[in-house]
Write a protein that holds these residues in place. Structure first.
Motif, mmCIF file in Angstrom:
data_model
loop_
_atom_site.group_PDB
_atom_site.id
_atom_site.type_symbol
_atom_site.label_atom_id
_atom_site.label_comp_id
_atom_site.label_asym_id
_atom_site.label_seq_id
_atom_site.Cartn_x
_atom_site.Cartn_y
_atom_site.Cartn_z
ATOM 1 N N GLU A 182 31.562 42.884 64.327
ATOM 2 C CA GLU A 182 30.763 43.329 65.480
ATOM 3 C C GLU A 182 31.416 42.890 66.795
ATOM 4 O O GLU A 182 31.489 43.646 67.752
ATOM 5 C CB GLU A 182 29.345 42.742 65.380
ATOM 6 N N ARG A 183 31.922 41.653 66.829
ATOM 7 C CA ARG A 183 32.548 41.132 68.048
ATOM 8 C C ARG A 183 33.809 41.896 68.432
ATOM 9 O O ARG A 183 33.970 42.280 69.591
ATOM 10 C CB ARG A 183 32.877 39.641 67.909
ATOM 11 N N VAL A 184 34.723 42.111 67.476
ATOM 12 C CA VAL A 184 35.978 42.789 67.821
ATOM 13 C C VAL A 184 35.732 44.242 68.240
ATOM 14 O O VAL A 184 36.376 44.735 69.169
ATOM 15 C CB VAL A 184 37.061 42.720 66.708
ATOM 16 N N GLY A 228 32.858 45.340 69.465
ATOM 17 C CA GLY A 228 32.058 45.259 70.687
ATOM 18 C C GLY A 228 32.918 45.193 71.939
ATOM 19 O O GLY A 228 32.531 45.686 72.997
ATOM 20 N N LYS A 229 34.093 44.615 71.815
ATOM 21 C CA LYS A 229 35.011 44.528 72.957
ATOM 22 C C LYS A 229 35.506 45.910 73.383
ATOM 23 O O LYS A 229 35.995 46.081 74.495
ATOM 24 C CB LYS A 229 36.221 43.646 72.606
ATOM 25 N N LEU A 230 35.373 46.894 72.491
ATOM 26 C CA LEU A 230 35.834 48.252 72.790
ATOM 27 C C LEU A 230 34.713 49.166 73.269
ATOM 28 O O LEU A 230 34.952 50.334 73.565
ATOM 29 C CB LEU A 230 36.507 48.863 71.555
ATOM 30 N N LYS A 231 33.485 48.635 73.354
ATOM 31 C CA LYS A 231 32.373 49.459 73.836
ATOM 32 C C LYS A 231 32.653 49.832 75.292
ATOM 33 O O LYS A 231 33.022 48.994 76.100
ATOM 34 C CB LYS A 231 31.043 48.722 73.707
ATOM 35 N N LYS A 247 35.127 51.588 76.034
ATOM 36 C CA LYS A 247 36.573 51.845 76.056
ATOM 37 C C LYS A 247 36.945 52.742 74.877
ATOM 38 O O LYS A 247 38.012 52.602 74.300
ATOM 39 C CB LYS A 247 37.348 50.529 75.978
ATOM 40 N N VAL A 294 41.924 47.391 64.555
ATOM 41 C CA VAL A 294 41.068 46.424 65.248
ATOM 42 C C VAL A 294 40.269 45.613 64.229
ATOM 43 O O VAL A 294 40.182 44.388 64.333
ATOM 44 C CB VAL A 294 40.120 47.140 66.246
ATOM 45 N N LYS A 346 42.060 42.798 62.474
ATOM 46 C CA LYS A 346 42.267 41.566 63.255
ATOM 47 C C LYS A 346 41.300 40.458 62.835
ATOM 48 O O LYS A 346 41.543 39.297 63.102
ATOM 49 C CB LYS A 346 42.124 41.839 64.757
ATOM 50 N N THR A 347 40.192 40.829 62.187
ATOM 51 C CA THR A 347 39.224 39.831 61.719
ATOM 52 C C THR A 347 39.714 39.115 60.466
ATOM 53 O O THR A 347 39.142 38.116 60.063
ATOM 54 C CB THR A 347 37.858 40.480 61.390
#
Length: 72
Positions: free
Chosen positions: A21-23, A25-28, A30, A58, A61-62
């Protein structure tokens, strides 16, 4: 144009789904419009104008094991 990309992601706990969710979420705002995570089904659906391959990279990356399922 946005598509919904679906992935199988190996997630064993809330921390795992939280990392995904975090990784993403950084693209919301974008390219990612909406993220739906099912810990029970180990599925992640992403509504996005980005390609499935970009999103796959993406999520990788987790450190979670992830495979592409489909795009609609």
């Amino acid at each position: 144009m946005s598509k919904v990309h679906e992935f199988n992601v190996t997630m064993t706990c809330d921390g795992c789904s939280g990392a995904v969710e975090r990784v993403l979420g950084k693209l919301k705002g974008k390219g990612v419009d909406e993220v739906t995570i099912s810990l029970e089904n180990q599925r992640v659906k992403v509504k996005s104008s980005l390609s499935a391959e970009e999103i796959l990279n993406v999520i990788k990356k987790t450190g979670k094991e992830v495979t592409f399922v489909s795009s609609t």
